[in-house]
Design a protein around this motif. Structure first.
Motif, PDB file in Angstrom:
ATOM      1  N   HIS A   1       7.497   5.547  -3.151  1.00 37.36           N
ATOM      2  CA  HIS A   1       6.060   5.486  -2.968  1.00 37.36           C
ATOM      3  C   HIS A   1       5.366   5.152  -4.292  1.00 37.36           C
ATOM      4  O   HIS A   1       5.866   5.501  -5.365  1.00 37.36           O
ATOM      5  CB  HIS A   1       5.533   6.821  -2.429  1.00 37.36           C
ATOM      6  CG  HIS A   1       5.992   7.116  -1.041  1.00 37.36           C
ATOM      7  ND1 HIS A   1       5.272   6.756   0.069  1.00 37.36           N
ATOM      8  CD2 HIS A   1       7.115   7.716  -0.580  1.00 37.36           C
ATOM      9  CE1 HIS A   1       5.908   7.135   1.159  1.00 37.36           C
ATOM     10  NE2 HIS A   1       7.040   7.718   0.789  1.00 37.36           N
ATOM     11  N   VAL A   2       4.210   4.503  -4.218  1.00 39.08           N
ATOM     12  CA  VAL A   2       3.464   4.158  -5.426  1.00 39.08           C
ATOM     13  C   VAL A   2       3.060   5.415  -6.203  1.00 39.08           C
ATOM     14  O   VAL A   2       2.857   5.357  -7.415  1.00 39.08           O
ATOM     15  CB  VAL A   2       2.219   3.280  -5.112  1.00 39.08           C
ATOM     16  CG1 VAL A   2       2.633   1.921  -4.616  1.00 39.08           C
ATOM     17  CG2 VAL A   2       1.297   3.962  -4.120  1.00 39.08           C
TER      18      VAL A   2
ATOM     19  N   GLY B   1       0.793  -1.218   0.000  1.00 30.34           N
ATOM     20  CA  GLY B   1       0.000   0.000   0.000  1.00 30.34           C
ATOM     21  C   GLY B   1       0.829   1.273   0.000  1.00 30.34           C
ATOM     22  O   GLY B   1       0.292   2.367  -0.156  1.00 30.34           O
ATOM     23  N   ILE B   2       2.136   1.156   0.188  1.00 30.05           N
ATOM     24  CA  ILE B   2       3.008   2.336   0.254  1.00 30.05           C
ATOM     25  C   ILE B   2       3.969   2.358  -0.933  1.00 30.05           C
ATOM     26  O   ILE B   2       4.085   3.346  -1.638  1.00 30.05           O
ATOM     27  CB  ILE B   2       3.807   2.372   1.574  1.00 30.05           C
ATOM     28  CG1 ILE B   2       2.837   2.484   2.755  1.00 30.05           C
ATOM     29  CG2 ILE B   2       4.817   3.496   1.572  1.00 30.05           C
ATOM     30  CD1 ILE B   2       3.480   2.323   4.105  1.00 30.05           C
TER      31      ILE B   2
END
Length: 159
Positions: A30-31, A10-11
């Motif tokens: 980060h994505v 998710g990060i």
């Protein structure tokens, strides 16, 4: 150097490494494309000393700066011959037809068969050799014997 890669669901992904001086450093990708530099406490690598967030553009600029420094360091350490490829430094003097002219590495490679790697001006190594040459500059080039000889003749005006 060993780089540890840790997925952060998710990060994004965290990359950690230890510098030669023993400092643990991390980069969180980060994505979103943003990056975060993480510096850990030297006596406890589970504790974060500080973080620095970077936007996408900032991360690209920092990457370019670091890449150029590494390239400059590598050029400064080149030896005269590596696996049959000669590395030479050609000084530009007042007789050179390139003094005061922009260097076009691609055109020179096509013309001579040798590759221009960098330009050294004073103590500074310019990793992008497409610069306007000055008297006293040294062009760092690589290639086999005849192409290096030809490039030297072209740059010094002895062609």
């Amino acid at each position: 150097m060993r780089i540890e890669r840790t997925p952060l669901p998710g990060i994004g992904i965290r990359y950690n490494f230890t510098t030669e001086s023993g400092q643990e450093i991390g980069v969180i990708c980060h994505v979103s494309g943003n990056r975060e530099i993480v510096v850990y406490e030297t006596d406890d690598t589970d504790k974060v000393r500080c973080t620095t967030p970077l936007g996408i553009e900032e991360a690209h600029h920092l990457s370019d700066l670091l890449r150029n420094v590494v390239t400059a360091d590598q050029v400064a350490k080149l030896t005269d011959s590596v696996n049959g490829v000669n590395v030479t430094r050609i000084e530009i003097d007042e007789r050179s037809p390139f003094a005061g002219q922009f260097l076009n590495p691609a055109e020179l490679a096509d013309r001579t068969g040798a590759s221009v790697i960098a330009v050294i001006r004073g103590g500074e190594v310019m990793a992008d050799p497409a610069v306007k040459l000055r008297v006293g500059d040294r062009v760092v080039a690589a290639g086999k014997g005849k192409p290096i000889t030809k490039l030297t003749a072209v740059l010094t005006g002895d062609e």
